[in-house]
Motif scaffolding. Structure first.
Motif, mmCIF file in Angstrom:
data_model
loop_
_atom_site.group_PDB
_atom_site.id
_atom_site.type_symbol
_atom_site.label_atom_id
_atom_site.label_comp_id
_atom_site.label_asym_id
_atom_site.label_seq_id
_atom_site.Cartn_x
_atom_site.Cartn_y
_atom_site.Cartn_z
ATOM 1 N N GLN A 292 -11.370 -6.631 -5.826
ATOM 2 C CA GLN A 292 -10.051 -6.243 -5.348
ATOM 3 C C GLN A 292 -9.538 -7.266 -4.346
ATOM 4 O OE1 GLN A 292 -11.319 -1.511 -5.236
ATOM 5 N NE2 GLN A 292 -9.982 -2.295 -3.656
ATOM 6 N N ILE A 293 -8.217 -7.297 -4.210
ATOM 7 C CA ILE A 293 -7.595 -8.079 -3.157
ATOM 8 C C ILE A 293 -6.966 -7.116 -2.163
ATOM 9 C CG2 ILE A 293 -7.184 -10.086 -4.629
ATOM 10 C CD1 ILE A 293 -4.285 -9.157 -4.895
ATOM 11 N N PRO A 294 -6.808 -7.503 -0.891
ATOM 12 C CA PRO A 294 -6.211 -6.587 0.094
ATOM 13 C C PRO A 294 -4.811 -6.139 -0.323
ATOM 14 C CG PRO A 294 -7.268 -8.430 1.189
ATOM 15 C CD PRO A 294 -7.262 -8.767 -0.273
ATOM 16 N N MET A 295 -4.518 -4.864 -0.079
ATOM 17 C CA MET A 295 -3.222 -4.290 -0.430
ATOM 18 C C MET A 295 -2.791 -3.337 0.671
ATOM 19 S SD MET A 295 -0.607 -3.389 -2.366
ATOM 20 C CE MET A 295 -0.915 -4.151 -3.960
ATOM 21 N N TYR A 296 -1.557 -3.476 1.136
ATOM 22 C CA TYR A 296 -1.033 -2.578 2.157
ATOM 23 C C TYR A 296 0.451 -2.343 1.929
ATOM 24 C CZ TYR A 296 0.730 -0.782 6.581
ATOM 25 O OH TYR A 296 1.365 -0.020 7.527
ATOM 26 N N LYS A 297 0.872 -1.094 2.034
ATOM 27 C CA LYS A 297 2.289 -0.724 2.031
ATOM 28 C C LYS A 297 2.527 0.225 3.196
ATOM 29 C CE LYS A 297 3.135 -1.169 -2.967
ATOM 30 N NZ LYS A 297 4.079 -2.299 -2.885
ATOM 31 N N ASP A 298 3.573 -0.025 3.984
ATOM 32 C CA ASP A 298 3.859 0.804 5.144
ATOM 33 C C ASP A 298 4.397 2.174 4.710
ATOM 34 O OD1 ASP A 298 6.604 0.575 4.552
ATOM 35 O OD2 ASP A 298 6.895 -1.066 5.960
ATOM 36 N N PRO A 299 4.589 3.106 5.650
ATOM 37 C CA PRO A 299 5.017 4.455 5.272
ATOM 38 C C PRO A 299 6.275 4.493 4.413
ATOM 39 C CG PRO A 299 4.261 4.449 7.542
ATOM 40 C CD PRO A 299 4.261 3.021 7.096
ATOM 41 N N ALA A 300 7.274 3.701 4.737
ATOM 42 C CA ALA A 300 8.521 3.716 3.968
ATOM 43 C C ALA A 300 8.302 3.192 2.550
ATOM 44 C CB ALA A 300 9.583 2.879 4.676
ATOM 45 N N ALA A 301 7.584 2.082 2.422
ATOM 46 C CA ALA A 301 7.322 1.509 1.100
ATOM 47 C C ALA A 301 6.422 2.425 0.273
ATOM 48 C CB ALA A 301 6.679 0.127 1.251
ATOM 49 N N THR A 302 5.488 3.108 0.935
ATOM 50 C CA THR A 302 4.612 4.044 0.245
ATOM 51 C C THR A 302 5.410 5.216 -0.308
ATOM 52 O OG1 THR A 302 2.725 3.431 1.622
ATOM 53 C CG2 THR A 302 2.613 5.558 0.516
ATOM 54 N N THR A 303 6.305 5.744 0.504
ATOM 55 C CA THR A 303 7.152 6.848 0.054
ATOM 56 C C THR A 303 7.996 6.429 -1.150
ATOM 57 O OG1 THR A 303 7.249 7.746 2.298
ATOM 58 C CG2 THR A 303 8.942 8.486 0.745
ATOM 59 N N ALA A 304 8.568 5.231 -1.104
ATOM 60 C CA ALA A 304 9.384 4.732 -2.209
ATOM 61 C C ALA A 304 8.546 4.583 -3.481
ATOM 62 C CB ALA A 304 10.016 3.402 -1.825
ATOM 63 N N LEU A 305 7.322 4.074 -3.344
ATOM 64 C CA LEU A 305 6.437 3.918 -4.496
ATOM 65 C C LEU A 305 6.150 5.269 -5.144
ATOM 66 C CD1 LEU A 305 4.404 2.312 -6.270
ATOM 67 C CD2 LEU A 305 2.689 2.790 -4.501
ATOM 68 N N TYR A 306 5.811 6.247 -4.336
ATOM 69 C CA TYR A 306 5.460 7.556 -4.879
ATOM 70 C C TYR A 306 6.663 8.255 -5.507
ATOM 71 C CZ TYR A 306 0.566 7.600 -3.881
ATOM 72 O OH TYR A 306 -0.774 7.322 -3.949
ATOM 73 N N LYS A 307 7.822 8.028 -4.966
ATOM 74 C CA LYS A 307 9.023 8.595 -5.586
ATOM 75 C C LYS A 307 9.250 7.980 -6.960
ATOM 76 C CE LYS A 307 13.952 9.523 -4.998
ATOM 77 N NZ LYS A 307 14.219 9.242 -6.435
ATOM 78 N N SER A 308 9.092 6.674 -7.074
ATOM 79 C CA SER A 308 9.314 6.015 -8.362
ATOM 80 C C SER A 308 8.287 6.465 -9.398
ATOM 81 C CB SER A 308 9.280 4.496 -8.194
ATOM 82 O OG SER A 308 7.981 4.039 -7.847
ATOM 83 N N GLN A 309 7.034 6.615 -8.987
ATOM 84 C CA GLN A 309 5.996 7.094 -9.902
ATOM 85 C C GLN A 309 6.288 8.526 -10.355
ATOM 86 O OE1 GLN A 309 2.410 6.687 -7.599
ATOM 87 N NE2 GLN A 309 2.049 4.563 -8.241
#
Length: 326
Positions: A292-309
């Motif tokens: 794996q490579i390091p991966m980070y998304k902040d709270p706002a980006a995480t929320t946007a990702l989960y909404k799109s999924q």
């Protein structure tokens, strides 16, 4: 005398900061005790391994124990429900991923990411792959070989899926694309590995980092990549989408806190994760062992990702629920 007074004052303040759980400039007095990471799957799976890998560094960063507890069952819904109903004080944190949507969209539960405070995406698993036991099925070399076998003897061959989790989506999708498996229910990835190694099922989905040794020694054989696109590690393995199956995703391991948790606590926990993920060389080395490579998304980006999924899965909700009923 003045120097002595100043020195005593500085030491007193320093002791006070440490004793109060590293109270920061924003005035947030957290954490003051251990933090419990709830992994809603059995030990040994991808979510569990990634949580434990980061937890040891979070313990150092937050100066309080960060422990992992496995609460497995029902596609991750039991552990998720436990965190949802926990006190929103920042000391109980859920570890989850796209499987959360499947449970909600399929109708297994009536809650989802909207009922939590998304903290951050803290890792992306290595590729998810479809596997067979090569010793059990020496003549199966490609995904099409497997599909042809299921068409010749419908219902004979077992495809294992964790009901309410992302693997169920795969099971539904391969059936919709023409395969004739007997889709059987299983637990998380730790259980699925044992099922395929023990010849109890014919096809399963697992993370590449879990199975690389078995692939290299010829016990297991990869027949497809479940990710949305081919990876550099598995350049010669086609994705399910390339093979005509309308499915594909990545496992973005994510932290969630109970709804209503103080935003300052969410931000502080996310910041601690970000610091480790982006700057800790030992943590990066640990991830390399997991491919794996390091991966980070902040709270706002995480929320946007989960909404799109969630929106993408809701668009095929009827197909998913029909697959559950079958």
């Amino acid at each position: 005398m003045k120097k002595l007074i100043v020195m005593v004052t500085v030491l007193t303040l320093a002791f006070s900061v440490f004793a109060n759980g590293d109270k920061d400039a924003g005035g947030i007095d957290w954490p003051k005790k251990s933090i419990n990471l709830i992994v809603p799957f059995a030990a040994g799976g991808n979510s569990d391994v990634n949580a434990r890998t980061l937890a040891k560094y979070l313990t150092q960063e937050l100066r309080q124990p960060v422990v992992v507890t496995n609460v497995a069952g029902s596609g991750g819904t039991i552990g998720a429900a436990q965190v949802k109903d926990s006190a929103n004080d920042g000391y109980t944190v859920l570890v989850h991923q796209i499987s959360m949507h499947m449970a909600q969209v399929s109708g297994m539960v009536d809650f989802g990411y909207q009922d939590f405070e998304p903290v951050c995406v803290f890792s992306r698993a290595s590729d998810e792959v479809l596997l067979i036991n090569a010793k059990q099925h020496p003549d199966w070399h490609t995904y099409q070989d497997v599909v042809n076998a299921t068409k010749n003897e419908p219902g004979k061959y077992r495809f294992t899926a964790n009901t309410g989790a992302s693997t169920q989506w795969i099971g539904i999708a391969v059936q919709a694309a023409g395969a004739k498996f007997n889709v059987v229910s299983s637990g998380g990835s730790g259980e699925r590995l044992q099922l395929i190694l023990g010849n109890h099922v014919d096809v399963t989905e697992l993370n590449y980092s879990q199975v690389i040794d078995y692939v290299k020694n010829g016990t297991l054989r990869i027949i497809a990549n479940v990710s949305t696109e081919r990876s550099d590690i598995l350049k010669d393995v086609p994705t399910l989408k390339e093979l005509g199956v309308n499915c594909g995703y990545s496992y973005d391991n994510t932290f969630f806190m109970p709804k209503g948790t103080d935003k300052a606590i969410v931000a502080k926990f996310a910041a601690a994760c970000e610091k480790i993920i982006k700057t800790n060389t030992q943590y990066k080395a640990d991830l390399e062992k997991l491919y794996q490579i390091p991966m980070y998304k902040d709270p706002a980006a995480t929320t946007a990702l989960y909404k799109s999924q969630y929106d993408a899965l809701m668009a095929i909700r009827d197909q998913i629920r029909a697959g559950v009923k079958k």
